[in-house]
Design a protein around this motif. Structure first.
Motif, PDB file in Angstrom:
ATOM      1  N   ALA A  10      12.174 -29.911 -21.851  1.00 16.26           N
ATOM      2  CA  ALA A  10      11.839 -30.120 -20.437  1.00 16.26           C
ATOM      3  C   ALA A  10      12.247 -28.948 -19.561  1.00 16.26           C
ATOM      4  CB  ALA A  10      12.494 -31.406 -19.926  1.00 16.26           C
ATOM      5  N   SER A  11      13.045 -28.014 -20.086  1.00 22.49           N
ATOM      6  CA  SER A  11      13.455 -26.873 -19.280  1.00 22.49           C
ATOM      7  C   SER A  11      12.417 -25.761 -19.272  1.00 22.49           C
ATOM      8  CB  SER A  11      14.785 -26.323 -19.806  1.00 22.49           C
ATOM      9  OG  SER A  11      14.619 -25.780 -21.106  1.00 22.49           O
ATOM     10  N   ARG A  12      11.384 -25.872 -20.083  1.00 26.00           N
ATOM     11  CA  ARG A  12      10.366 -24.835 -20.144  1.00 26.00           C
ATOM     12  C   ARG A  12       9.462 -24.910 -18.911  1.00 26.00           C
ATOM     13  NH1 ARG A  12      10.248 -22.330 -24.965  1.00 26.00           N
ATOM     14  NH2 ARG A  12      11.346 -23.334 -26.702  1.00 26.00           N
ATOM     15  N   LEU A  13       8.990 -23.722 -18.500  1.00 21.40           N
ATOM     16  CA  LEU A  13       8.196 -23.625 -17.274  1.00 21.40           C
ATOM     17  C   LEU A  13       6.897 -24.406 -17.385  1.00 21.40           C
ATOM     18  CD1 LEU A  13       7.712 -22.379 -14.473  1.00 21.40           C
ATOM     19  CD2 LEU A  13       6.753 -20.379 -15.605  1.00 21.40           C
ATOM     20  N   ILE A  15       6.173 -26.977 -19.235  1.00 20.14           N
ATOM     21  CA  ILE A  15       6.412 -28.419 -19.218  1.00 20.14           C
ATOM     22  C   ILE A  15       6.721 -28.891 -17.795  1.00 20.14           C
ATOM     23  CG2 ILE A  15       7.867 -30.263 -20.110  1.00 20.14           C
ATOM     24  CD1 ILE A  15       6.009 -29.063 -22.171  1.00 20.14           C
ATOM     25  N   ARG A  16       7.556 -28.156 -17.087  1.00 21.03           N
ATOM     26  CA  ARG A  16       7.882 -28.551 -15.716  1.00 21.03           C
ATOM     27  C   ARG A  16       6.650 -28.486 -14.812  1.00 21.03           C
ATOM     28  NH1 ARG A  16      13.913 -26.024 -14.372  1.00 21.03           N
ATOM     29  NH2 ARG A  16      14.988 -27.131 -16.043  1.00 21.03           N
ATOM     30  N   PHE A  17       5.824 -27.468 -14.999  1.00 20.98           N
ATOM     31  CA  PHE A  17       4.604 -27.361 -14.206  1.00 20.98           C
ATOM     32  C   PHE A  17       3.682 -28.551 -14.480  1.00 20.98           C
ATOM     33  CE2 PHE A  17       0.426 -25.515 -13.113  1.00 20.98           C
ATOM     34  CZ  PHE A  17       0.714 -25.046 -11.840  1.00 20.98           C
ATOM     35  N   ALA A  18       3.576 -28.918 -15.759  1.00 18.72           N
ATOM     36  CA  ALA A  18       2.737 -30.070 -16.113  1.00 18.72           C
ATOM     37  C   ALA A  18       3.303 -31.363 -15.524  1.00 18.72           C
ATOM     38  CB  ALA A  18       2.627 -30.181 -17.630  1.00 18.72           C
ATOM     39  N   ILE A  19       4.639 -31.498 -15.512  1.00 16.88           N
ATOM     40  CA  ILE A  19       5.253 -32.705 -14.933  1.00 16.88           C
ATOM     41  C   ILE A  19       4.974 -32.793 -13.441  1.00 16.88           C
ATOM     42  CG2 ILE A  19       7.470 -33.795 -14.421  1.00 16.88           C
ATOM     43  CD1 ILE A  19       8.490 -32.765 -17.101  1.00 16.88           C
ATOM     44  N   ILE A  20       5.088 -31.664 -12.755  1.00 13.77           N
ATOM     45  CA  ILE A  20       4.808 -31.660 -11.311  1.00 13.77           C
ATOM     46  C   ILE A  20       3.355 -32.043 -11.055  1.00 13.77           C
ATOM     47  CG2 ILE A  20       4.632 -30.173  -9.287  1.00 13.77           C
ATOM     48  CD1 ILE A  20       7.056 -28.655 -10.329  1.00 13.77           C
ATOM     49  N   LEU A  21       2.416 -31.485 -11.850  1.00 12.90           N
ATOM     50  CA  LEU A  21       1.008 -31.833 -11.670  1.00 12.90           C
ATOM     51  C   LEU A  21       0.772 -33.305 -11.991  1.00 12.90           C
ATOM     52  CD1 LEU A  21      -1.832 -30.884 -10.997  1.00 12.90           C
ATOM     53  CD2 LEU A  21      -2.150 -30.297 -13.399  1.00 12.90           C
ATOM     54  N   ALA A  22       1.480 -33.815 -13.009  1.00 11.24           N
ATOM     55  CA  ALA A  22       1.333 -35.239 -13.347  1.00 11.24           C
ATOM     56  C   ALA A  22       1.781 -36.115 -12.187  1.00 11.24           C
ATOM     57  CB  ALA A  22       2.131 -35.562 -14.601  1.00 11.24           C
ATOM     58  N   LEU A  23       2.877 -35.742 -11.536  1.00  9.65           N
ATOM     59  CA  LEU A  23       3.337 -36.511 -10.377  1.00  9.65           C
ATOM     60  C   LEU A  23       2.332 -36.412  -9.227  1.00  9.65           C
ATOM     61  CD1 LEU A  23       7.148 -35.617 -10.423  1.00  9.65           C
ATOM     62  CD2 LEU A  23       6.054 -37.736 -11.170  1.00  9.65           C
ATOM     63  N   ALA A  24       1.715 -35.229  -9.088  1.00  9.73           N
ATOM     64  CA  ALA A  24       0.718 -35.068  -8.026  1.00  9.73           C
ATOM     65  C   ALA A  24      -0.513 -35.926  -8.292  1.00  9.73           C
ATOM     66  CB  ALA A  24       0.319 -33.596  -7.901  1.00  9.73           C
ATOM     67  N   LEU A  25      -0.874 -36.071  -9.581  1.00 14.16           N
ATOM     68  CA  LEU A  25      -2.049 -36.884  -9.935  1.00 14.16           C
ATOM     69  C   LEU A  25      -1.727 -38.370 -10.044  1.00 14.16           C
ATOM     70  CD1 LEU A  25      -3.659 -34.629 -12.699  1.00 14.16           C
ATOM     71  CD2 LEU A  25      -4.437 -34.933 -10.347  1.00 14.16           C
ATOM     72  N   VAL A 299      -2.646 -30.968 -19.857  1.00 16.93           N
ATOM     73  CA  VAL A 299      -2.890 -29.872 -20.793  1.00 16.93           C
ATOM     74  C   VAL A 299      -3.374 -28.634 -20.054  1.00 16.93           C
ATOM     75  CG1 VAL A 299      -4.296 -29.125 -22.746  1.00 16.93           C
ATOM     76  CG2 VAL A 299      -3.316 -31.409 -22.739  1.00 16.93           C
ATOM     77  N   ALA A 300      -4.291 -28.846 -19.077  1.00 14.45           N
ATOM     78  CA  ALA A 300      -4.797 -27.713 -18.303  1.00 14.45           C
ATOM     79  C   ALA A 300      -3.674 -27.033 -17.523  1.00 14.45           C
ATOM     80  CB  ALA A 300      -5.899 -28.180 -17.355  1.00 14.45           C
ATOM     81  N   ALA A 301      -2.770 -27.840 -16.964  1.00 13.20           N
ATOM     82  CA  ALA A 301      -1.641 -27.264 -16.221  1.00 13.20           C
ATOM     83  C   ALA A 301      -0.731 -26.475 -17.148  1.00 13.20           C
ATOM     84  CB  ALA A 301      -0.863 -28.372 -15.526  1.00 13.20           C
ATOM     85  N   GLY A 302      -0.455 -27.036 -18.339  1.00  8.50           N
ATOM     86  CA  GLY A 302       0.393 -26.332 -19.289  1.00  8.50           C
ATOM     87  C   GLY A 302      -0.228 -25.027 -19.754  1.00  8.50           C
ATOM     88  N   LEU A 303      -1.547 -25.051 -20.044  1.00 10.59           N
ATOM     89  CA  LEU A 303      -2.219 -23.830 -20.476  1.00 10.59           C
ATOM     90  C   LEU A 303      -2.260 -22.794 -19.360  1.00 10.59           C
ATOM     91  CD1 LEU A 303      -5.171 -25.322 -22.574  1.00 10.59           C
ATOM     92  CD2 LEU A 303      -3.078 -24.257 -23.402  1.00 10.59           C
ATOM     93  N   ALA A 304      -2.488 -23.258 -18.126  1.00 13.04           N
ATOM     94  CA  ALA A 304      -2.508 -22.328 -17.001  1.00 13.04           C
ATOM     95  C   ALA A 304      -1.152 -21.671 -16.805  1.00 13.04           C
ATOM     96  CB  ALA A 304      -2.935 -23.071 -15.728  1.00 13.04           C
TER      97      ALA A 304
END
Length: 595
Positions: A10-13, A15-25, A299-304
């Motif tokens: 969870a400390s990886r960038l 993963i955190r970016f994907a979590i933030i996007l998940a909360l936004a969605l 997945v898109a957020a993580g790849l981006a």
């Protein structure tokens, strides 16, 4: 956190970016779930209505027959009293009704006595003692009975009965119309158009009475008994309206059951469908589009994050870790297609490493030069002290008085101790530390070589921890040790026949202190009288002065075998001397720079 430690995922960038996007969605996902649930409820309601309609349609012929025969039996019960005393006319009436209903295997009047003389079969049969006859007689109201083997027809039949009352209302018997199950099964509707478009699904249905007894079915009754719900008896559905339930059949099939009352409280129709044929996109599959949309977003957020940031940060991190571990090779950092901010960060890091590498090289060169010079100073001081010792040795040989020789010898020993310290500083691998395991045994050898001889031999023993001392402690400790050894050899009472014993120990005590202990053997009784009781006290004064320089404390004692002196002192950390040397080197460098 060091580079070797395992970091949580969870400390990886990315993963955190994907979590933030998940909360936004998340709000959109909740709304989609609510809408999907509402649609699922609506689809389920329509599906239940479709199943109920299909059930009624599938068994319409059979339910119509049962209702028609029930009405016929009710009418026949009113006509029977008029011909009950004329067996021929009564039988003729029964045959006429049987001709009107070809599915009937028997139409008969059974009196209270149980002896049937009026029937469409034109034969006599005694029902007395038959359990079904006793049941119908006791019932005395319209009902249904199932006889797996009819006594007249010899086949499985459904009997629809109705009581016959006389003019005075007395019970005379009952009329019954027996419907053959084989004839009922010919009425089955093999398929119906289900709610799955044009897919045809087989219909399995049966009727049951208020007691939960199976009456008719488009299956064999034994097969139908395996298809009924396993968790609830059929009698529990009596009194309910039209409904659809989900359950597992007795043979383990997941089924959907539709229950329709034909005669409320008396006769019910139940149909069964395999659940996979009646579920219209229900369960988790209805929510799959929303879940897939959410997962695709993650997945898109993580790849981006990986493509735009993480891979470039990882490249930069490898370069930083390599530099931090001592790799001073200057390499270009390739951040292909990286954002401008990261490219600027890489350029700044490259410039910083070049500056640090250049400064380190200059500082290392300066330190090296100072180390060479300082070693040369120690070497020259050691040579000079040895020269002075040699001069004193010449003077010692020419001295006539014992007192002068003793003074010169003591002074020579102190000078040689100091020369030994400087030799240790000259031979050490660095400027900031002296190894005790190299220094102390050398001082012991030097002192014993001066003060011992064939007439005064000594046996030495050392136990030295691997301590690294700063020069500010090594010098006073060495001089203290020389004074202590000189004093110990003086009082050891060594002779040719009885060598003296010297023991030197330097051990760590706790985390930041060390203990120096010098022990010597006690002379025998005959030798103690020859040892001077007092001295000038210069050695004691020097020892106390050196202990004070070390910031320590001293104590002494004796037992039957030896004398000992113990000095406890704090060990200065090497970083203090290293920082001082570094600061002095930097000051020298700044002082030599032109202003």
């Amino acid at each position: 956190m060091t580079g070797g430690e395992r970091r949580p995922v969870a400390s990886r960038l990315a993963i955190r970016f994907a979590i933030i996007l998940a909360l936004a969605l998340l709000p959109a996902g909740v709304i989609a779930f609510i809408k999907t649930d509402a649609l699922e409820s609506e689809v389920e309601a329509r599906n239940e209505a479709a199943l109920m309609g299909a059930t009624v349609q599938a068994a319409m012929a059979e339910t119509g027959l049962i209702r028609r025969v029930r009405g016929m039996v009710a009418s026949l019960s009113h006509l029977t009293p008029t011909v009950i005393n004329d067996p021929a006319a009564c039988s003729e009436l029964m045959r006429g009704v049987a001709e009107e209903e070809p599915t009937a295997s028997l139409v008969a009047f059974v009196p209270v006595s149980g002896v049937m003389t009026c029937s469409s079969a034109g034969r006599t049969y005694a029902f007395s003692g038959n359990p079904l006859f006793e049941k119908v007689v006791r019932l005395r109201e319209p009902g249904f009975v199932v006889n797996p083997r009819g006594p007249v027809s010899g086949t499985s039949v459904l009997g629809i009965s109705h009581p016959v009352l006389g003019a005075a209302g007395d019970f005379m018997g009952y009329v019954v119309v027996s419907l053959s199950h084989n004839a009922l099964n010919e009425l089955r509707l093999d398929t119906f158009d289900s709610t799955h478009g044009s897919t045809a699904a087989p219909v399995e249905f049966w009727t049951f009475d208020r007691d939960g007894t199976l009456l008719t079915s488009n299956l064999d009754l034994a097969a139908a008994a395996k298809r009924v719900p396993a968790s609830r008896p059929l009698a529990e559905f009596v009194g309910t309206g039209s409904t659809v339930v989900q359950d597992t059949s007795r043979d383990g099939q997941k089924m959907s059951y539709a229950i329709v009352p034909i005669v409320p409280g008396d006769l019910y129709l139940m149909s069964a469908f395999r659940r996979e044929l009646t579920d219209v996109g229900g369960g988790l599959s209805a929510y799959m589009p929303t879940l897939l949309m959410w997962l695709i977003g993650l997945v898109a957020a993580g790849l981006a994050a990986e493509f735009l940031v993480t891979r470039h940060v990882r490249t930069l991190n490898r370069a930083i870790v390599s530099f931090a571990r001592g790799d001073r090779r200057l390499q270009a950092i390739d951040l292909d297609n990286a954002p401008v901010e990261l490219q600027e960060l890489a350029s700044a890091y490259t410039a910083m490493t070049e500056s640090i590498t250049r400064s380190e090289a200059e500082l290392e060169d300066s330190v090296h030069q100072k180390e060479v010079l300082l070693r040369e100073v120690h070497h020259r001081v050691k040579n000079n002290l040895q020269l002075i010792s040699s001069i004193m040795n010449i003077q010692l040989r020419s001295a006539e008085s014992a007192e002068a020789k003793t003074l010169l010898r003591n002074l020579q020993e102190r000078i040689m101790s100091l020369a030994t310290v400087h030799r240790g500083l000259y031979q050490t691998s660095g400027l900031a530390d002296v190894r005790a395991r190299e220094l102390i045994p050398d001082i012991l050898r030097q002192i014993t070589s001066i003060s011992s001889g064939p007439e005064k031999p000594f046996v030495t023993e050392t136990d030295i921890d691997d301590l690294r001392l700063v020069p500010d402690q090594a010098i006073p400790l060495s001089l203290l040790l020389a004074e202590a050894l000189t004093n110990a050899m003086k009082h050891a009472g060594a002779t040719r026949d009885r060598p003296g014993k010297l023991r030197v120990r330097l051990k760590r005590s706790g985390g930041s202190e060390a203990i120096l202990q010098v022990s010597n053997s006690r002379p025998d009784v005959s030798m103690r009288a020859r040892i001077p009781a007092s001295s000038t006290g210069i050695g004691t004064q020097l020892i106390m002065a050196f202990v004070q320089q070390l910031g320590g404390r001293t104590d002494s004692g004796e037992d039957d075998a030896e004398y000992h002196m113990r000095v406890t002192f704090p060990v200065s950390p090497l970083v203090t001397a290293e920082n001082r040397e570094r600061n002095e080197a930097s000051s020298d460098k700044l002082g030599n720079d032109p202003v």
